[in-house]
Design a protein around this motif. Structure first.
Motif, short mmCIF file in Angstrom:
data_model
loop_
_atom_site.label_atom_id
_atom_site.label_comp_id
_atom_site.label_asym_id
_atom_site.label_seq_id
_atom_site.Cartn_x
_atom_site.Cartn_y
_atom_site.Cartn_z
N ASN A 34 -1.03 22.00 -8.44
CA ASN A 34 -0.28 23.17 -8.55
C ASN A 34 -0.73 24.24 -7.54
O ASN A 34 -0.11 25.11 -7.28
CB ASN A 34 -0.34 23.48 -10.07
CG ASN A 34 -1.61 23.32 -10.69
OD1 ASN A 34 -2.73 22.95 -9.62
ND2 ASN A 34 -1.90 23.54 -11.88
N LEU A 47 0.60 23.95 -4.17
CA LEU A 47 1.97 24.55 -4.14
C LEU A 47 2.25 26.16 -4.20
O LEU A 47 2.94 26.51 -3.70
CB LEU A 47 2.63 23.79 -5.35
CG LEU A 47 4.23 23.98 -5.45
CD1 LEU A 47 4.79 23.50 -4.17
CD2 LEU A 47 4.86 23.14 -6.62
N SER A 81 4.01 28.37 -1.36
CA SER A 81 5.56 28.66 -1.97
C SER A 81 5.85 29.94 -1.03
O SER A 81 7.03 29.95 -0.92
CB SER A 81 5.42 29.46 -3.44
OG SER A 81 4.31 30.37 -3.47
N ASP A 106 5.51 20.92 -15.38
CA ASP A 106 6.68 20.63 -14.64
C ASP A 106 6.45 21.44 -13.33
O ASP A 106 6.80 22.63 -13.15
CB ASP A 106 7.80 21.42 -15.39
CG ASP A 106 9.17 21.40 -14.47
OD1 ASP A 106 9.40 20.58 -13.57
OD2 ASP A 106 10.18 22.03 -15.06
N GLN A 107 5.75 20.65 -12.49
CA GLN A 107 5.14 21.37 -11.23
C GLN A 107 6.13 22.06 -10.19
O GLN A 107 6.10 22.96 -9.80
CB GLN A 107 4.28 20.57 -10.36
CG GLN A 107 3.28 21.16 -9.60
CD GLN A 107 2.05 20.23 -9.33
OE1 GLN A 107 1.18 19.69 -9.91
NE2 GLN A 107 2.14 19.74 -8.02
N ALA A 108 7.47 21.39 -10.03
CA ALA A 108 8.52 21.90 -9.26
C ALA A 108 8.96 23.20 -9.70
O ALA A 108 9.70 23.90 -9.07
CB ALA A 108 9.43 20.81 -9.28
N ARG A 150 11.29 25.72 -7.73
CA ARG A 150 12.54 25.34 -7.98
C ARG A 150 13.82 26.54 -7.56
O ARG A 150 14.68 25.73 -7.26
CB ARG A 150 13.01 24.76 -9.25
CG ARG A 150 14.22 23.96 -9.59
CD ARG A 150 14.31 23.28 -10.84
NE ARG A 150 13.38 22.21 -10.75
CZ ARG A 150 12.48 21.99 -11.92
NH1 ARG A 150 12.37 22.60 -12.94
NH2 ARG A 150 11.37 20.80 -11.76
N ASP A 154 14.31 18.43 -6.36
CA ASP A 154 12.90 18.06 -6.38
C ASP A 154 12.94 16.79 -7.32
O ASP A 154 13.79 16.51 -7.94
CB ASP A 154 12.12 19.00 -7.23
CG ASP A 154 12.46 19.53 -8.63
OD1 ASP A 154 11.97 18.73 -9.82
OD2 ASP A 154 13.32 20.43 -8.87
N GLN A 197 9.90 13.89 -9.29
CA GLN A 197 8.56 13.36 -9.68
C GLN A 197 8.63 11.88 -9.81
O GLN A 197 8.61 11.63 -11.30
CB GLN A 197 7.95 14.34 -10.97
CG GLN A 197 6.23 13.80 -11.08
CD GLN A 197 5.71 14.78 -11.80
OE1 GLN A 197 5.91 15.88 -11.68
NE2 GLN A 197 4.97 14.18 -12.93
N TYR A 227 11.23 19.05 -2.41
CA TYR A 227 9.69 19.02 -3.05
C TYR A 227 9.70 17.41 -3.70
O TYR A 227 10.49 17.48 -4.78
CB TYR A 227 9.33 20.05 -3.97
CG TYR A 227 8.07 19.82 -4.45
CD1 TYR A 227 6.79 19.82 -3.66
CD2 TYR A 227 7.95 19.77 -5.92
CE1 TYR A 227 5.82 19.70 -4.15
CE2 TYR A 227 6.57 19.57 -6.41
CZ TYR A 227 5.55 19.64 -5.55
OH TYR A 227 4.18 19.42 -6.19
N CYS A 250 6.98 15.14 -6.05
CA CYS A 250 5.40 15.41 -6.48
C CYS A 250 5.36 13.60 -7.03
O CYS A 250 5.99 13.32 -7.68
CB CYS A 250 5.73 16.26 -7.56
SG CYS A 250 3.92 16.33 -8.41
#
Length: 601
Positions: A98, A101, A105, A144-146, A150, A156, A158, A185, A187
């Protein structure tokens, strides 16, 4: 314009691994990247993708793809962005968890607004909480890293298995390279990467998962547009976001010449039409010049080839009055509009909408338009370019204006083919003509100051081994925010020339503060406070030398500049990366100044 990278960059060669029958999940992911023909991955190391890192080094031998180390994740994405602006082919940027990212960003947003495909790979600490190390794996794991990005990516995923990881990578590339293009993206769970597989999984054939060919509009729509253009008395073509392909360049010239249509271009996007062509009606800029506004107001039909901010451009010409021209819009950009970002700009009036990219539209129109015999109007005389007077202490006594720098650089370059990878806001279109789609690559999309060094390195990487001299002319603020990207150029041996237009100020904001002061009847002499980068003045050349590059300057006398630039160009041709710090006077063209400050009083 698919320009292949020439001689490879410097590569760290790993000690060969002993033969081993073990198959790790991250090896399979690395195999997929190789199958997709990704030449480089840009990364700042992170434990969340240590499995994939090991696989690229020890399983693939740090080759195809080769790792390039950066000092900040923002530079990883920016370098990939710059590379793709030349080649049209996406690179991979890998960001750590995270926190990486979040670092990257801003550059992801730049690629989003610039409609450039970048494949961003990330990783999260183990999704299974039982596998997390105390403390660090917990703070580097997100539900929910994306979600962090988003709003400004196209897609995206995962994936939770290697088959789904392969599919995610193929889908990511397909979506990123489908117009309107943009970043994606993917992940990977750290625990998935480090798991052992029972056998080596099959690799899907990447050639079967490519982006679709460009769409084409219906015959009726093409015919409507062709009739409007053929019967127009004063057609104007707005050449916007187009490809770097020579074929498309030649098709656009053919269309303009068949129609005797005046052409306008934009400094925010790459070269789209020869600016010394008789039909190029006014100098390019970030905003319309007075001449360009006049050209647009007098047009009865306007063809927009994915023009950036069509609504705002029409408003610059027509003000609050209804637009009197018939508008033909060629674009698929609205497929990316999501409401979070206002990068979609205003909603333009459109009479004929060709739902496709510019290249197929121009090719189809060339088959259907009829030659117009009426010659295009004579070029209007240029208005004199004025500069905003500097406030005290702004330029340290330099006698070099940006126009002087441009003219001197042109003399120093001579007949050498050049790619201007970046130009500063103080640049004006009449300072340099573009005659090829790689003569100029445009801006960064999102206005993310600090993107210039990284994107320039990526473009220079793509041009390595070609006949073009890679040159970036950037502002001092942009340089200092992204200066440690230059270490990657030194480490990878990527030659280029970076000329810093150093006015020792965040001058863009000086113009804004002067505007506010005038509105409020306050001293405009105070506009410099909180803007200057001069007490003490940073040593920009030393920043380059401190990272292993050649740094020269500051150059303060115009009489010395040409020799400095000639020597710098000679060094670049020998393989060096050179930064020249040029102290310049503050000042913008009238169109730029008006565009920055235009508002209701």
């Amino acid at each position: 314009m698919n320009v292949p990278s020439g001689p490879s960059v410097r590569r760290d060669i790993p000690t060969p691994s002993e033969p081993d029958e073990a198959v790790w999940a991250s090896d399979a992911i690395a195999d997929m990247l190789r199958a997709m023909n990704i030449p480089y991955v840009l990364l700042n190391p992170g434990a969340s993708f240590r499995g994939l890192h090991d696989s690229i080094v020890n399983h693939l031998g740090n080759e195809k793809p080769q790792m390039m180390v950066v000092l900040h994740e923002e530079h990883a994405v920016a370098i990939a962005h710059g590379y793709t602006k030349v080649t049209g082919k996406p690179l991979v940027a890998i960001v750590h968890s995270n926190v990486g990212l979040m670092h990257g960003s801003m550059a992801i947003f730049d690629a989003w607004v610039d409609r450039v495909p970048v494949i961003v790979l990330g990783a999260t600490g183990p999704v299974d909480a039982n596998k997390r190390r105390p403390w660090i794996d917990w703070i580097h794991t997100a539900q929910d890293q994306a979600a962090l990005v988003r709003h400004f990516i196209k897609w995206d995923a995962q994936p939770a298995s290697i088959p789904s990881a392969n599919e995610a990578l193929l889908r990511a590339r397909q979506i990123a390279t489908t117009a309107p293009k943009g970043p994606v993206y993917v992940c990977f769970d750290a625990a998935l990467q480090e798991s052992k597989l029972a056998e080596r999984p099959p690799i899907p054939d990447p050639a079967r998962y490519l982006a679709p060919p460009p769409a084409r509009p219906s015959d009726d729509i093409v015919a409507q547009a062709a009739v409007l253009l053929s019967e127009a008395s004063r057609p104007v073509i707005l050449m916007g976001r187009v490809s770097r392909e020579v074929e498309g360049w030649e098709q656009r010239i053919k269309l303009a010449e068949t129609l005797n249509a005046e052409v306008l271009t934009d400094l925010r996007v790459g070269a789209a039409f020869p600016t010394d062509h008789p039909l190029h009606a006014a100098p390019s800029g970030n905003f319309l010049t007075a001449n360009a506004q006049e050209v647009l107001r007098e047009a009865d039909v306007v063809l927009s080839l994915d023009w950036l901010d069509l609504s705002g451009t029409l408003k610059q010409a027509w003000g609050d009055k209804p637009v009197g021209s018939k508008i033909i819009q060629v674009s698929v950009d609205h497929y990316n509009h999501n409401g979070w970002s206002m990068d979609h700009q205003g909603l333009p009036p459109v009479d004929v909408f060709m739902l496709c990219e510019p290249e197929p539209a121009v090719a189809l129109l060339n088959q259907h338009v009829k030659p117009r015999k009426t010659p295009a109007p004579a070029k209007r005389p240029l208005l004199p370019v004025s500069v905003t007077p500097p406030a005290p202490g702004a330029t340290g006594g330099s006698n070099i204006a940006v126009a002087t720098l441009a003219a001197t650089l042109k003399r120093a370059v001579g007949e050498q083919e050049v790619c201007l990878m970046r130009l500063p806001l103080s640049w004006s279109g009449e300072m340099w003509d573009f005659r090829h789609p790689l003569d100029f690559l445009g801006y960064d999309g999102g206005g993310g100051i600090g993107s210039g060094p990284g994107m320039s390195i990526g473009s220079a990487l793509a041009l390595k081994g070609s006949d073009r001299l890679p040159v970036a002319v950037i502002g001092d603020g942009d340089y200092m925010m992204g200066v440690n990207a230059l270490w990657t150029a030194a480490n990878a041996r990527i030659p280029m020339l970076m000329v810093v237009c150093n006015n020792r100020s965040f001058f863009n904001d000086e113009v804004h503060q002067e505007r506010v002061a005038r509105q409020r009847k306050r001293p405009i002499e105070n506009r410099w406070i909180g803007q200057r980068i001069s007490d003490p003045p940073p040593d920009l050349a030393m920043m380059a030398r401190g990272q292993g590059l050649t740094g020269v300057g500051p150059v303060v006398d115009a009489s010395e500049l040409e020799e400095v630039l000639r020597n710098a160009i000679a060094a670049v041709k020998k393989g060096e990366t050179v930064v020249v710090d040029v102290l310049v006077q503050t000042g913008y063209s009238p169109a730029m100044t008006a565009g920055l400050t235009r508002s209701k009083d």
